[in-house]
Design an enzyme around this catalytic site. Structure first.
Site, short mmCIF file in Angstrom:
data_model
loop_
_atom_site.label_atom_id
_atom_site.label_comp_id
_atom_site.label_asym_id
_atom_site.label_seq_id
_atom_site.Cartn_x
_atom_site.Cartn_y
_atom_site.Cartn_z
CE LYS A 83 -4.34 0.07 2.34
NZ LYS A 83 -5.16 -0.11 3.89
CB VAL A 84 2.13 3.61 -2.10
CG1 VAL A 84 3.25 2.77 -2.13
CG2 VAL A 84 1.43 3.40 -3.45
#
Ligand code: G3P
Length: 191
Positions: A83-84
């Protein structure tokens, strides 16, 4: 539409696995912190338990360390998705991770315009936060419908994950809108 649990609680994951409907898990730093264990131990336990994608979130705000952290997270298991955040640094780190063949989930998405950016960097998953939009008197479900329509019209491959869902009707409406995945806390599924 696949059903994911938004949790880092292994007991909740095991319970929903018993129902046979769990296709994946999303975690975030707050959820992992609540487990009061070494984060890596929490992630590894979940990655082993779940027969599906598990999103593990980066916490570094700058692109270079975020990229390095993403590479490490991806190595925790073949079903790890990194996840970014939807920030300029998140896009930069995310694009580099995609180039490395790492699957990313662009999180904290609040508009169709941001969802287009996520698709353009080749994100595997985009996570619009419906509940958080509703919290500020915006229409989260309308944003989701627009994102699903744009992705359809443009033939983007990125999977739409309806996130920050608060109750079962959110899941039903996300399914109607054409979301690929809906993630919700355990309490939402047992209401
Ligand atoms: O999946 C997103 C989630 O972790 C945030 O949900 O309910 O805190 O807005 P919520």
């Amino acid at each position: 539409m696949k059903l994911f649990l938004d949790t880092a609680d292994i007991d909740e994951i095991r319970e929903m696995n018993r129902w046979g409907v769990l296709s994946g898990v999303t975690t975030n730093p707050t959820l992992v912190h609540k487990e009061r264990m070494d984060p890596e131990a929490v992630w590894k336990e979940i990655l082993t338990e779940v027969d599906g994608d598990v999103s593990l979130e980066t916490t570094e705000p700058q692109a270079d360390p975020m990229y390095e952290q993403g590479v490490s997270l991806a190595q925790l298991g073949p079903n790890a998705v990194v996840k970014v955040p939807m920030t300029p640094d998140g896009l930069e780190a995310g694009k580099r991770l995609v180039k490395d063949g790492i699957r990313i989930n662009v999180t904290l998405v609040f508009s169709p315009a941001q969802a287009i950016l996520a698709a353009e960097i080749g994100a595997y998953i985009v996570s619009p936060f419906l509940g958080r939009l509703d919290d500020v008197a915006a229409d989260g479900m309308y944003a989701l419908r627009q994102i699903c329509e744009i992705y359809d019209v443009q033939s983007y491959d990125t999977n739409v994950l309806a996130a920050s869902l608060r109750h079962p009707m959110h899941v039903v409406e996300a399914a109607l809108a054409g979301a690929d995945i809906a993630t919700m806390p355990y309490e939402g599924f047992v209401k």
